[in-house]
Structure formats: C-alpha cells, structure tokens
Design a protein around this motif. Sequence first.
Motif, PDB file in Angstrom:
ATOM      1  N   ARG A 112       0.827  -1.205   0.000  1.00  8.87           N
ATOM      2  CA  ARG A 112       0.000   0.000   0.000  1.00  8.87           C
ATOM      3  C   ARG A 112       0.867   1.263   0.000  1.00  8.87           C
ATOM      4  NH1 ARG A 112      -2.722  -3.346   3.578  1.00  8.87           N
ATOM      5  NH2 ARG A 112      -4.810  -3.972   2.919  1.00  8.87           N
ATOM      6  N   ALA A 113       1.897   1.275   0.843  1.00  3.30           N
ATOM      7  CA  ALA A 113       2.769   2.447   0.898  1.00  3.30           C
ATOM      8  C   ALA A 113       3.504   2.635  -0.423  1.00  3.30           C
ATOM      9  CB  ALA A 113       3.775   2.300   2.040  1.00  3.30           C
ATOM     10  N   LYS A 114       3.882   1.544  -1.038  1.00  7.16           N
ATOM     11  CA  LYS A 114       4.599   1.595  -2.313  1.00  7.16           C
ATOM     12  C   LYS A 114       3.702   2.181  -3.406  1.00  7.16           C
ATOM     13  CE  LYS A 114       7.720  -1.450  -4.838  1.00  7.16           C
ATOM     14  NZ  LYS A 114       8.891  -0.760  -4.290  1.00  7.16           N
ATOM     15  N   VAL A 115       2.472   1.708  -3.474  1.00  5.14           N
ATOM     16  CA  VAL A 115       1.539   2.197  -4.487  1.00  5.14           C
ATOM     17  C   VAL A 115       1.156   3.652  -4.202  1.00  5.14           C
ATOM     18  CG1 VAL A 115      -0.776   1.904  -5.444  1.00  5.14           C
ATOM     19  CG2 VAL A 115       0.653  -0.104  -5.027  1.00  5.14           C
ATOM     20  N   THR A 116       0.941   3.978  -2.930  1.00  2.00           N
ATOM     21  CA  THR A 116       0.592   5.355  -2.567  1.00  2.00           C
ATOM     22  C   THR A 116       1.681   6.322  -2.988  1.00  2.00           C
ATOM     23  OG1 THR A 116      -0.776   4.656  -0.691  1.00  2.00           O
ATOM     24  CG2 THR A 116       0.076   6.913  -0.649  1.00  2.00           C
ATOM     25  N   GLU A 117       2.931   5.968  -2.753  1.00  2.00           N
ATOM     26  CA  GLU A 117       4.028   6.843  -3.134  1.00  2.00           C
ATOM     27  C   GLU A 117       4.131   6.979  -4.645  1.00  2.00           C
ATOM     28  OE1 GLU A 117       6.947   9.546  -3.008  1.00  2.00           O
ATOM     29  OE2 GLU A 117       5.698   8.842  -1.333  1.00  2.00           O
ATOM     30  N   ALA A 118       3.827   5.904  -5.392  1.00  2.00           N
ATOM     31  CA  ALA A 118       3.831   5.976  -6.854  1.00  2.00           C
ATOM     32  C   ALA A 118       2.785   6.969  -7.346  1.00  2.00           C
ATOM     33  CB  ALA A 118       3.580   4.594  -7.455  1.00  2.00           C
ATOM     34  N   TRP A 119       1.619   6.979  -6.713  1.00  2.00           N
ATOM     35  CA  TRP A 119       0.584   7.943  -7.089  1.00  2.00           C
ATOM     36  C   TRP A 119       0.997   9.363  -6.729  1.00  2.00           C
ATOM     37  CZ3 TRP A 119      -3.048   7.419 -10.466  1.00  2.00           C
ATOM     38  CH2 TRP A 119      -3.600   6.152 -10.736  1.00  2.00           C
ATOM     39  N   ARG A 120       1.666   9.547  -5.614  1.00  2.00           N
ATOM     40  CA  ARG A 120       2.139  10.885  -5.252  1.00  2.00           C
ATOM     41  C   ARG A 120       3.144  11.398  -6.273  1.00  2.00           C
ATOM     42  NH1 ARG A 120       3.017   9.541   1.164  1.00  2.00           N
ATOM     43  NH2 ARG A 120       0.845   9.897   1.846  1.00  2.00           N
ATOM     44  N   GLU A 121       4.055  10.527  -6.680  1.00  2.00           N
ATOM     45  CA  GLU A 121       5.035  10.916  -7.687  1.00  2.00           C
ATOM     46  C   GLU A 121       4.351  11.269  -9.005  1.00  2.00           C
ATOM     47  OE1 GLU A 121       7.624   7.581  -7.881  1.00  2.00           O
ATOM     48  OE2 GLU A 121       8.634   8.019  -5.972  1.00  2.00           O
ATOM     49  N   PHE A 122       3.343  10.486  -9.374  1.00  2.00           N
ATOM     50  CA  PHE A 122       2.597  10.765 -10.596  1.00  2.00           C
ATOM     51  C   PHE A 122       1.899  12.119 -10.502  1.00  2.00           C
ATOM     52  CE2 PHE A 122      -1.626  10.693 -12.622  1.00  2.00           C
ATOM     53  CZ  PHE A 122      -1.255  10.559 -13.951  1.00  2.00           C
ATOM     54  N   ALA A 123       1.246  12.389  -9.364  1.00  2.00           N
ATOM     55  CA  ALA A 123       0.510  13.646  -9.198  1.00  2.00           C
ATOM     56  C   ALA A 123       1.455  14.844  -9.233  1.00  2.00           C
ATOM     57  CB  ALA A 123      -0.277  13.628  -7.891  1.00  2.00           C
ATOM     58  N   ARG A 124       2.628  14.710  -8.611  1.00  2.00           N
ATOM     59  CA  ARG A 124       3.600  15.809  -8.640  1.00  2.00           C
ATOM     60  C   ARG A 124       4.063  16.085 -10.068  1.00  2.00           C
ATOM     61  NH1 ARG A 124       5.445  13.509  -3.555  1.00  2.00           N
ATOM     62  NH2 ARG A 124       6.891  12.146  -4.665  1.00  2.00           N
ATOM     63  N   ALA A 125       4.377  15.020 -10.809  1.00  2.00           N
ATOM     64  CA  ALA A 125       4.818  15.191 -12.190  1.00  2.00           C
ATOM     65  C   ALA A 125       3.702  15.771 -13.050  1.00  2.00           C
ATOM     66  CB  ALA A 125       5.294  13.851 -12.759  1.00  2.00           C
ATOM     67  N   LEU A 126       2.469  15.313 -12.814  1.00  2.00           N
ATOM     68  CA  LEU A 126       1.330  15.818 -13.584  1.00  2.00           C
ATOM     69  C   LEU A 126       1.126  17.308 -13.332  1.00  2.00           C
ATOM     70  CD1 LEU A 126      -1.094  15.354 -15.425  1.00  2.00           C
ATOM     71  CD2 LEU A 126      -2.384  14.561 -13.426  1.00  2.00           C
ATOM     72  N   ALA A 127       1.261  17.748 -12.087  1.00  2.00           N
ATOM     73  CA  ALA A 127       1.120  19.167 -11.774  1.00  2.00           C
ATOM     74  C   ALA A 127       2.166  19.995 -12.513  1.00  2.00           C
ATOM     75  CB  ALA A 127       1.227  19.390 -10.264  1.00  2.00           C
ATOM     76  N   ASP A 128       3.380  19.490 -12.558  1.00  2.00           N
ATOM     77  CA  ASP A 128       4.445  20.201 -13.283  1.00  2.00           C
ATOM     78  C   ASP A 128       4.123  20.302 -14.768  1.00  2.00           C
ATOM     79  OD1 ASP A 128       5.888  20.557 -10.964  1.00  2.00           O
ATOM     80  OD2 ASP A 128       7.163  18.791 -11.273  1.00  2.00           O
ATOM     81  N   ARG A 129       3.625  19.206 -15.351  1.00  2.00           N
ATOM     82  CA  ARG A 129       3.304  19.221 -16.780  1.00  2.00           C
ATOM     83  C   ARG A 129       2.147  20.180 -17.060  1.00  2.00           C
ATOM     84  NH1 ARG A 129       6.821  16.173 -15.620  1.00  2.00           N
ATOM     85  NH2 ARG A 129       7.759  18.246 -15.470  1.00  2.00           N
ATOM     86  N   LEU A 130       1.188  20.273 -16.151  1.00  2.00           N
ATOM     87  CA  LEU A 130       0.059  21.185 -16.336  1.00  2.00           C
ATOM     88  C   LEU A 130       0.536  22.632 -16.320  1.00  2.00           C
ATOM     89  CD1 LEU A 130      -2.665  19.481 -14.084  1.00  2.00           C
ATOM     90  CD2 LEU A 130      -2.582  19.528 -16.589  1.00  2.00           C
ATOM     91  N   ARG A 131       1.473  22.943 -15.432  1.00  2.00           N
ATOM     92  CA  ARG A 131       1.998  24.309 -15.377  1.00  2.00           C
ATOM     93  C   ARG A 131       2.751  24.670 -16.654  1.00  2.00           C
ATOM     94  NH1 ARG A 131       3.610  22.301 -10.263  1.00  2.00           N
ATOM     95  NH2 ARG A 131       2.206  22.971  -8.597  1.00  2.00           N
TER      96      ARG A 131
END
Length: 366
Positions: free
Chosen positions: A35-54
Amino acid sequence: MTADHPSAPVDQPSGGAPEQHESILLDEPTTADLRAKVTEAWREFARALADRLRELPAGGHLEVTLDPTASGTGDAVYSVSADAGAEGGLSGRAVGNATLPAGYRLDRAAVADMVALGWSPPGVVPGSGDQFGLDCGVDDATRLSAVLSRTLRDVYGAPHPAFLVYLVHDADGEPLPVEPLGTARGVVGSEFDVEADLDEALAAAAAAQAGENDVLALAERVRTVVSTMLKSDSDQVQVDSDGDINIRAGSAMVFVRVRDNPPLVDVFSPVLTEVEPTERLYVKLSELTNRMPIGRLYCADDTVWASIPVFGRNFQATHLMLAVQVMTGLADELDDRLHGEFGGKRFFGEGDKPARAQEHRTGMYL
C-alpha cells in the motif's frame, strides 16, 4: 537482518578485528508494504502531472487514459484530460457515462464521488459536453492534478500509475516532448512485450556491456535491458522511492530491484492482496513453490508475492527477461487460482477493478 528483527550478539575471535561477512539474507519486509509503495507511486505521478500542467502551452492538450489492454475493459475507455487556455486557464475533463458502454458506466455512488472530488456533472461547465468538467487557473495546477489523479485511481480503478498511458500535444495536434509522468507511459514507443522485444533487448544489453563489464554498474545494465523492453531511453526508466523499477506487463505489476550485497536482481510481483494469512495459505504457497523451477511464493502481511532472483555477477540479460516473462505468467496463472481458494484481491484482475455493482445505474446523462 532488519531493524525489526535484531540479531543476537555474535562472539568475535579474541584479540582481532571483527570478521567481515557478506550477508546472504535479504530484507524480505522491503516488499511487504504494498500500500505504501503504491501510494508513493501515485504521489510521484501527481507531482509530475502538476508540473506538466503548469508547463502546458496555450492550446496544449494533455490526456491520461487507463490502458484498456491491461484493465480488460475493452471498448470502455476511462480517461481524463486538461487543456490550456490563452489566458492562463486550465480546463479539466473526465469521461462520463455517455461514452461508456453498458456494464462499465458509473453508478450513483461513483457519480457522487466525482462531484465530491470537485467535478461538475456533464454539460454544466460550458464546453464540457458529455464529460465532467472542472475549470481553474494555472495557479491551481496542483489541485487539478490531485483531482485528475484521484479520479483515475479511486473512481476509474487504476491500481497503479504504470497502468496509465498519456499523450501531450500542442494546438495543432503535434506531439509535445515532456518529462515522464511518473511510471505512466507515453502513448508512443512504450509498449512492453517480452517475446517481441527479446532480440532487440539482448542486442542493446550486449552493446552496453561490451568491454565494460567491470565499469558499467549492474543497475545501469538492468536499466538498459528494461528500457529496451519498454522502447524508451535508459534515463526515462522511472525508479520509485524504494529504488525499484516499476513495469507493467499485461495485467501484472512487476517490480525490479537491484541489490549490491550480494549482487542480485530481484524480480517480484504482488499476486494477491488483502488476503488473510492462514496456515492453509502458507502450506499452499509452500507446495506451489516446491513445484516452481526457480523462485518462490510467500506471504508478507496481507499480500502474496512471487519472487525470482537473477544473479548479478556475470549478469545475463536473457536471465532478467526470462524472469519477467515467468513472473507475468505466474501472475496470470496463480492469481485466479489463489483468489478462488483464499479470497483477497488480484492486483488488477478483471472483476477486481472497483467498478460498482450493476444496480443503481444512472443512465446515459452522467
């Protein structure tokens, strides 16, 4: 030994320095907290997605889709997107029931979840048509990224960002080069196919290792093989916070970890999650492991893992590719069998996707 299981003191020879021993015991609990592994993968995805949106230029379009070839959803395409306006605005969109076939539409609870995340129902936001809509400024890119990520994960049922594919293009429809969105895959040149790419991967790995076996680090050799299998550059291969390469082959999630002491490549995959550890389960896993020519099955916390080691000394690309191929076969063969006997959830098996029950469908409007 891990910090949770300290070893007992060991007597050292008197009058001398402690002897140095190469440990042959691996820290198995590193694979335990899925669960922690998958949660961190989603956090990394969300951070990268925010950067791409900007960074999205005016008229630019970014779309992320749950890969239907992995989800088994066929013609049902679950996707979210964002478009950049001319004055710093962002328009978020998410697929609604009008384009989803019967049996895959969102029920009332799922629609309520969408609204709770911040989406307006289809047609409410000007220009949203038959999709859920959410307009905001580029200053709210982090919030929009979180909404898009949670929609994919919590409503559309993507178990891990590696099951997502994305595309980014400009106002003229021309592809835009962007940094990776975590472990999600670009639509072009990122399909993983063990058998079809075997020769190419072997050639690339051989070229990378030619004359450099004592120079090129084991981690780089592994990245070379994996990146070739994914048809991407080695520096594009994403490594998570645990140092593992995350790859998706079919409906299986496979992690590749490089260990230094002793030199070893561990290929492991969650076969079944949320399962109750029982003596009967342990006996079954032991029986199945005894029938495996290489590797093992074990249960850590509430997850059944399959693991196949690949020797790091005199590393051979064929061994790594064979391990991944065997691992995906194990996931396909064993998850149904173990799920039927012991319950739990397959990591991403058809029917385990959190699509709601068939009752309480809302029809074609939402």
